[in-house]
Design an enzyme around this catalytic site. Structure first.
Site, PDB file in Angstrom:
ATOM      1  N   ASP A 213       4.263  -0.425  -7.056  1.00  0.00           N
ATOM      2  CA  ASP A 213       2.907  -0.735  -7.788  1.00  0.00           C
ATOM      3  C   ASP A 213       1.726  -0.065  -7.122  1.00  0.00           C
ATOM      4  OD1 ASP A 213       1.397  -2.452  -9.623  1.00  0.00           O
ATOM      5  OD2 ASP A 213       0.508  -3.341  -7.871  1.00  0.00           O
TER       6      ASP A 213
ATOM      7  N   GLU B 255      -2.289   7.887  -5.015  1.00  0.00           N
ATOM      8  CA  GLU B 255      -2.668   6.748  -6.128  1.00  0.00           C
ATOM      9  C   GLU B 255      -4.226   7.050  -6.565  1.00  0.00           C
ATOM     10  OE1 GLU B 255      -1.684   2.960  -5.304  1.00  0.00           O
ATOM     11  OE2 GLU B 255      -3.925   2.471  -5.313  1.00  0.00           O
TER      12      GLU B 255
ATOM     13  N   ARG C 214       0.912  -1.131  -0.019  1.00  0.00           N
ATOM     14  CA  ARG C 214      -0.100   0.143   0.038  1.00  0.00           C
ATOM     15  C   ARG C 214       0.931   1.221  -0.178  1.00  0.00           C
ATOM     16  NH1 ARG C 214      -3.483  -2.781  -1.619  1.00  0.00           N
ATOM     17  NH2 ARG C 214      -5.416  -3.056  -0.670  1.00  0.00           N
TER      18      ARG C 214
ATOM     19  N   HIS D 164      -0.580  -0.218  -9.803  1.00  0.00           N
ATOM     20  CA  HIS D 164      -1.783  -1.081  -8.900  1.00  0.00           C
ATOM     21  C   HIS D 164      -2.368  -2.192  -9.681  1.00  0.00           C
ATOM     22  CE1 HIS D 164      -3.486  -1.024  -4.790  1.00  0.00           C
ATOM     23  NE2 HIS D 164      -3.567  -2.242  -5.239  1.00  0.00           N
TER      24      HIS D 164
END
Ligand code: NAD
Length: 331
Positions: free
Chosen positions: A258, A263, A234, A295
């Site tokens: 990622d 985000e 996260r 993500h």
């Protein structure tokens, strides 16, 4: 049961419509994110089905309950985006998909490590343009390197197994030592020891108040100069500004992400014709030793199939008043 999906993408529709053939629920797909303005779109639905960047605040939950929603079905593992206390106070149940394919995320972690190391993303572009120069593409043998994993749950353990296959020495830290440590062959250690000894550090713990900005100026200072940092967990685990400073000073030599703490304004959308306003994100993109994916670690067909099956099974259990095996409650 009537279910409305927020933040629905074509791949969600594809897998949920197929899985729903067994269940026969009435399903509505909305592209909109769930927020205090869009929550009214759940009117007359029993279930709101949401994803990682739907901000399920107390205000949003209040509106959902007013529309008749009784169940919040997360089609993901993490639940840091839900105000669980407010959900409990409002009597709305929350379920999630605790494990759909830990392999998908663990394997993506390795994709980031290998790409950053061997620079296949840069090589691909060069070769496409007829540039066969190898200058700047040098990597290192992963074999023999020390990799530190923070969080030794499902994904952390599978990542450890894969890394052992590469011949890495794997260190691990968790709030409690898992029983599998010895059988995997990883060395359980303290966080400080892991920071000091790891050539590569990969994050696999959830985002909680205790782990928010776990990676900050102080923890980076304990790491080896030239460390590779990977985050597929996260975004909020990392203080992005501290990491940018460390990239500029070459303390961190490779960064693979990622996930990103801001985000929700960027990921899952095509912004290629827009001006991106997030200067911190754009600074990250300017480093040639930073690799960011949006993500997508979960995005395998196996994972999507499992997400659809388990989410609909969670909803069926709620409909039938059966125990909710995957309920999330505040702790
Ligand atoms: P898990 O619950 O099986 O494992 C999490 C581990 O973290 C547990 O062993 C727990 O004890 C440990 N932990 C909790 N607090 C900690 C702390 N303060 N320090 C160190 N360890 C701590 O979860 P998982 O399935 O392995 O998933 C890990 C994380 O991966 C999730 O929380 C989620 O945020 C993330 N995730 C990302 C994607 C993606 O697409 N990028 C997909 C799924 C999950």
């Amino acid at each position: 049961m009537k279910i409305t999906f927020f933040s629905a993408k074509p791949y969600d529709q594809q897998f949920f419509l197929k899985a729903n053939q067994q269940y026969g629920f009435e399903i509505n797909f909305l592209e909109a994110h769930l927020n205090s303005k869009t929550a009214v779109l759940a009117k007359d639905y029993d279930v709101a089905c949401v994803f990682v960047n739907d901000a399920v605040t107390a205000e949003v939950l209040q509106v959902l309950v007013q529309q008749g929603v009784q169940l919040l079905a997360l089609r993901c593992a993490g639940f840091n985006n839900v105000d669980l206390k407010a959900a409990a106070a409002l009597g709305i149940k929350v379920v999630r998909v605790p494990a759909y394919s830990p392999y998908s995320v663990a394997e993506h972690t390795l994709a980031l490590i290998l790409t950053l190391n061997r620079k296949t993303h840069r090589a691909y572009n060069r070769v496409k343009e007829g540039n066969f120069s190898l200058n700047g593409l040098m990597g290192f043998d992963l074999h023999g390197k020390t990799v530190g994993l923070i969080g030794l749950g499902k994904i952390g353990q599978i990542t450890a197994h894969i890394l052992k296959g590469f011949g890495c020495h794997v260190l691990g830290y968790d709030i409690a030592e898992p029983a599998e440590t010895q059988s995997i062959g990883l060395e359980f250690t303290s966080l400080d020891n892991l920071y000091q000894r790891s050539d590569i550090i990969s994050l696999h713990c959830p985002l909680t108040p205790a782990t928010h900005h776990l990676i900050n100026a102080e923890s980076i200072a304990k790491m080896k100069k030239g460390v590779m940092l990977i985050n597929t967990s996260r975004g909020g685990l990392i203080d992005t500004q501290a990491v940018i400073d460390a990239l500029k000073h070459e303390h961190i030599s490779y960064l693979g992400l990622d996930v990103y703490e801001e985000e929700s304004d960027l990921f899952f959308e095509d912004l290629s014709n827009k001006v991106i306003q997030d200067d911190v994100f754009m600074r990250l993109l300017s480093f040639n030793n930073v690799l960011i994916t949006g993500h997508q670690a979960f995005l395998t067909s196996n994972a999507l199939q499992n997400i659809a099956d388990i989410t609909l099974e969670n909803i069926l259990a709620f409909k039938n008043n059966n125990p909710l095996a995957n309920e999330v409650t505040c702790f």
